[in-house]
Design an enzyme around this catalytic site. Sequence first.
Site, PDB file in Angstrom:
ATOM      1  N   TYR A 154     -13.170  62.313 -28.769  1.00 34.74           N
ATOM      2  CA  TYR A 154     -14.563  61.807 -29.421  1.00 34.74           C
ATOM      3  C   TYR A 154     -14.246  61.037 -30.670  1.00 34.74           C
ATOM      4  O   TYR A 154     -12.874  61.134 -31.090  1.00 34.74           O
ATOM      5  CB  TYR A 154     -15.271  63.115 -29.874  1.00 34.74           C
ATOM      6  N   PHE A 164     -14.507  59.247 -39.835  1.00 33.04           N
ATOM      7  CA  PHE A 164     -14.229  60.450 -40.423  1.00 33.04           C
ATOM      8  C   PHE A 164     -13.616  61.460 -39.545  1.00 33.04           C
ATOM      9  O   PHE A 164     -12.943  62.446 -40.133  1.00 33.04           O
ATOM     10  CB  PHE A 164     -15.468  61.162 -41.160  1.00 33.04           C
ATOM     11  N   ASP A 165     -13.749  61.130 -38.265  1.00 34.36           N
ATOM     12  CA  ASP A 165     -12.898  62.177 -37.384  1.00 34.36           C
ATOM     13  C   ASP A 165     -12.565  61.540 -35.947  1.00 34.36           C
ATOM     14  O   ASP A 165     -13.434  60.809 -35.609  1.00 34.36           O
ATOM     15  CB  ASP A 165     -13.497  63.360 -37.181  1.00 34.36           C
ATOM     16  N   ILE A 182     -21.356  71.709 -33.802  1.00 35.91           N
ATOM     17  CA  ILE A 182     -22.827  71.587 -34.395  1.00 35.91           C
ATOM     18  C   ILE A 182     -23.955  71.578 -33.368  1.00 35.91           C
ATOM     19  O   ILE A 182     -23.565  71.470 -32.201  1.00 35.91           O
ATOM     20  CB  ILE A 182     -22.783  70.368 -35.106  1.00 35.91           C
ATOM     21  N   TYR A 208     -24.338  68.769 -40.164  1.00 37.83           N
ATOM     22  CA  TYR A 208     -23.738  69.597 -40.935  1.00 37.83           C
ATOM     23  C   TYR A 208     -24.946  69.778 -42.106  1.00 37.83           C
ATOM     24  O   TYR A 208     -24.444  70.579 -43.002  1.00 37.83           O
ATOM     25  CB  TYR A 208     -22.578  69.105 -41.693  1.00 37.83           C
ATOM     26  N   PHE A 226     -21.479  59.715 -32.960  1.00 41.81           N
ATOM     27  CA  PHE A 226     -20.258  60.219 -32.098  1.00 41.81           C
ATOM     28  C   PHE A 226     -20.349  59.489 -30.821  1.00 41.81           C
ATOM     29  O   PHE A 226     -21.240  59.322 -30.355  1.00 41.81           O
ATOM     30  CB  PHE A 226     -20.392  61.764 -31.924  1.00 41.81           C
TER      31      PHE A 226
END
Length: 239
Positions: A154, A164-165, A182, A208, A226
């Site tokens: 992902y 961010f990730d 989540i 979040y 995502f």
Amino acid sequence: MKKINVLVATVIVALGVSATSCDSKRSASLKTGADSASYAIGIANGSMFKQNLEGMPGGPVNIDDLLAGFEAALKNDTTGAKMTMEQAQAFLNTYFVEAQAKEAEKAKEEGDKFLAENKTKEGVITTESGLQYKVETEGTGAKPAKEDRVKVHYTGTLLDGTKFDSSVDRGEPAEFAVDRVIAGWTEVLQIMPVGSKYIIWVPAELGYGQQPPRGSNIKPNSTLKFEIELLDIVKDDQK
């Protein structure tokens, strides 16, 4: 929200912002061991506090006013200080709460506007919960159940494109239980057959919400994007 310690907050800001408004820089003497220790404490804590400051709400800091208050406190200048310790603490508690609330409200408005426009685009599917997804590749494998563990690749980004990730960047797929992520992920993973690649847009209430991960650059109430590739359902003998 926890109360913010005035000294910690001040040091974080003082050491974390650039001193572009200052006309001069202090020069370290390093003449004694205590001098060097003092400087080392500044370097060590400054680096750490700078990271903690990232994403701090409320707008740019007036470095001159900040240093004036910091110096007044260090020198115990009760006559020159424009606030007492109690007044400073009370102001900061209110200021940060209000600043964060405004940022959260702005992020929610921006997210809602984006989702309203995005759902009209070709190929975008909106579920009853408000989750949006687009199928890039439809796999032919089984669909995970809520109690399953899965292996995925992902990449997560903010609406402005800031990453961010990413398990892809780390070069290693992530494994986790479908019901331990989540809500937006839990929902979409049960829709995806193994082998699928989806793009999903997660409203704040399915992401979040008001409590983004500590240390991330995700602001409260952020809508997130995502790209997810469902690689496998992890069986007991694979764990």
